[in-house]
Scaffold this active site. Structure first.
Site, PDB file in Angstrom:
ATOM      1  N   ASP A  35     -36.493  25.736 -11.393  1.00 60.62           N
ATOM      2  CA  ASP A  35     -37.404  25.067 -10.294  1.00 60.62           C
ATOM      3  C   ASP A  35     -37.959  26.060 -10.142  1.00 60.62           C
ATOM      4  O   ASP A  35     -39.434  26.260  -9.590  1.00 60.62           O
ATOM      5  CB  ASP A  35     -36.609  25.496  -9.083  1.00 60.62           C
ATOM      6  CG  ASP A  35     -35.101  24.369  -8.635  1.00 60.62           C
ATOM      7  OD1 ASP A  35     -35.634  22.831  -9.299  1.00 60.62           O
ATOM      8  OD2 ASP A  35     -34.562  24.614  -8.140  1.00 60.62           O
ATOM      9  N   THR A  73     -39.177  16.220  -6.951  1.00 58.63           N
ATOM     10  CA  THR A  73     -39.164  14.516  -7.616  1.00 58.63           C
ATOM     11  C   THR A  73     -39.342  14.081  -6.673  1.00 58.63           C
ATOM     12  O   THR A  73     -39.566  12.969  -6.478  1.00 58.63           O
ATOM     13  CB  THR A  73     -37.593  14.334  -8.501  1.00 58.63           C
ATOM     14  OG1 THR A  73     -38.073  15.363  -9.116  1.00 58.63           O
ATOM     15  CG2 THR A  73     -37.940  13.354  -8.162  1.00 58.63           C
ATOM     16  N   ASP A 132     -38.916  22.710 -15.720  1.00 59.22           N
ATOM     17  CA  ASP A 132     -38.274  21.423 -15.122  1.00 59.22           C
ATOM     18  C   ASP A 132     -39.928  20.209 -14.703  1.00 59.22           C
ATOM     19  O   ASP A 132     -40.554  20.442 -15.229  1.00 59.22           O
ATOM     20  CB  ASP A 132     -38.550  22.188 -13.904  1.00 59.22           C
ATOM     21  CG  ASP A 132     -37.783  20.943 -12.772  1.00 59.22           C
ATOM     22  OD1 ASP A 132     -38.020  20.447 -13.004  1.00 59.22           O
ATOM     23  OD2 ASP A 132     -37.757  21.681 -11.595  1.00 59.22           O
ATOM     24  N   GLU A 184     -34.258  20.247 -17.097  1.00 54.81           N
ATOM     25  CA  GLU A 184     -32.938  19.825 -16.451  1.00 54.81           C
ATOM     26  C   GLU A 184     -32.236  18.749 -15.678  1.00 54.81           C
ATOM     27  O   GLU A 184     -31.495  18.832 -16.396  1.00 54.81           O
ATOM     28  CB  GLU A 184     -34.035  19.848 -15.000  1.00 54.81           C
ATOM     29  CG  GLU A 184     -33.025  18.583 -13.561  1.00 54.81           C
ATOM     30  CD  GLU A 184     -33.708  18.985 -12.235  1.00 54.81           C
ATOM     31  OE1 GLU A 184     -35.373  19.401 -11.823  1.00 54.81           O
ATOM     32  OE2 GLU A 184     -32.964  18.575 -11.153  1.00 54.81           O
ATOM     33  N   ILE A 220     -40.721  17.569 -13.740  1.00 55.37           N
ATOM     34  CA  ILE A 220     -40.970  16.936 -12.509  1.00 55.37           C
ATOM     35  C   ILE A 220     -40.182  18.583 -11.251  1.00 55.37           C
ATOM     36  O   ILE A 220     -39.380  18.064 -10.739  1.00 55.37           O
ATOM     37  CB  ILE A 220     -41.119  15.907 -12.116  1.00 55.37           C
ATOM     38  CG1 ILE A 220     -41.524  14.830 -13.052  1.00 55.37           C
ATOM     39  CG2 ILE A 220     -41.838  15.721 -10.594  1.00 55.37           C
ATOM     40  CD1 ILE A 220     -41.320  13.163 -12.476  1.00 55.37           C
ATOM     41  N   ASP A 221     -41.279  19.085 -10.845  1.00 52.09           N
ATOM     42  CA  ASP A 221     -40.856  20.317 -10.250  1.00 52.09           C
ATOM     43  C   ASP A 221     -40.793  19.064  -8.340  1.00 52.09           C
ATOM     44  O   ASP A 221     -42.265  19.002  -8.330  1.00 52.09           O
ATOM     45  CB  ASP A 221     -40.837  21.601 -10.001  1.00 52.09           C
ATOM     46  CG  ASP A 221     -39.986  21.565  -9.368  1.00 52.09           C
ATOM     47  OD1 ASP A 221     -38.725  22.387  -8.566  1.00 52.09           O
ATOM     48  OD2 ASP A 221     -40.765  22.221  -8.302  1.00 52.09           O
TER      49      ASP A 221
END
Ligand code: IPD
Ligand code: CA
Ligand code: CA
Length: 257
Positions: A213, A90, A85, A70, A87-88
């Site tokens: 995601d 955030t 990703d 990302e 941090i999915d």
């Protein structure tokens, strides 16, 4: 690619996800250092730091592998690539809500090969390898296959970045209340998919996602016995419906009206 190559990558993904989790738990103060990427779309210092950590670990073990992430982009066209990703969830991380995850997947010519989703605050790691089942902290998980969904939860996420689509979404949400007990919106697509995979929810519906995601979560749902339909599968605009196999038709009919 030899099967061992794929399994080696799967083990690496699990190791990195654990390391990234430990890092995030000990650096939650990074949530305070943020910038805005686009309207209602934020990034913290931790997002970039963790993506860099993951990329370094991959390139150390598999120097010629392609990575799409990302924060730093990368391979969009390749059929053999890591999809990450860092941090999915955030916004959850920023708000100190516990539902944020690290999501790592790998795709080859046959499609998604494996996925790992770590949930630092819950000390949970979900993972799945194509054809080998899905697991939560090493125990097998399965979707909730009861025919009667009236006591189950649906994870529904309004189009928070596309307010022009809200009215249509709310009409669909209203129809969901005819077939389930209640709805939740937990702020991480990866975690929502994992919650369907382990039966905590029976359905998950969201629009306008990106491949990073949901790539890892999709493998996890399918390997747990559930079904995922991509109602729109442009990598940068994925509308996704995931559920137990038993509830899938009913879910799609509910979305269609
Ligand atoms: C977001 C989360 C959230 C979803 C958003 C995504 P991010 O990812 O998955 O649940 O509703 O659409 O963008 O920005 O936290 O990586
Ligand atoms: Ca995300
Ligand atoms: Ca992210």
């Amino acid at each position: 690619m030899a099967p061992d190559g794929l399994h080696g990558r799967f083990q690496l993904a699990k190791d990195i996800a654990q390391e990234a989790s430990a890092f995030l738990l000990s650096h939650e103060s990074m949530r305070l250092s943020t910038r805005t990427k686009a309207e209602n779309d934020y990034v913290t210092e931790a997002d970039g730091t963790v993506e860099r950590m993951i990329r370094e670990a991959i390139s150390k073990a598999f120097p010629s592998d392609s990575v799409y992430g990302e924060e730093f982009g990368g391979e969009t066209g390749s059929r053999r690539r890591w999809i990450i990703d860092p941090i999915d969830g955030t916004v959850n991380f920023m708000a100190s809500f516990p539902d944020y995850t690290v999501s790592i997947a790998y795709e080859d010519e046959e499609g998604l090969a494996f996925g790992v989703v770590a949930v630092p605050r819950q000390h949970e790691v979900f993972c799945a390898f194509r054809g080998e089942g899905a697991f939560l902290n090493d125990s097998p998980i399965h979707t909730d296959e009861s025919e009667d969904t009236s006591r189950t939860l649906a994870l529904l996420v309004p189009p928070h970045r596309h307010h022009e689509m809200l009215d249509g979404y709310i009409v669909r949400m209203r129809r969901f209340y005819e077939i389930i007990s209640d709805v939740r919106s937990i702020g991480s697509a990866a975690l929502s998919l994992c919650y369907v995979a382990c039966g905590r929810a029976s359905m998950y519906y969201e629009t306008a996602l990106h491949i990073y995601d949901c790539a890892a979560g999709i493998v996890i749902v399918r390997e747990a016995g559930g079904m995922v339909t991509l109602l729109s599968d442009d990598e940068d605009w994925m509308d996704i419906a995931a559920s137990s196999a038993a509830a899938h038709r009913k879910m799609l009919e509910t979305i269609d009206g």
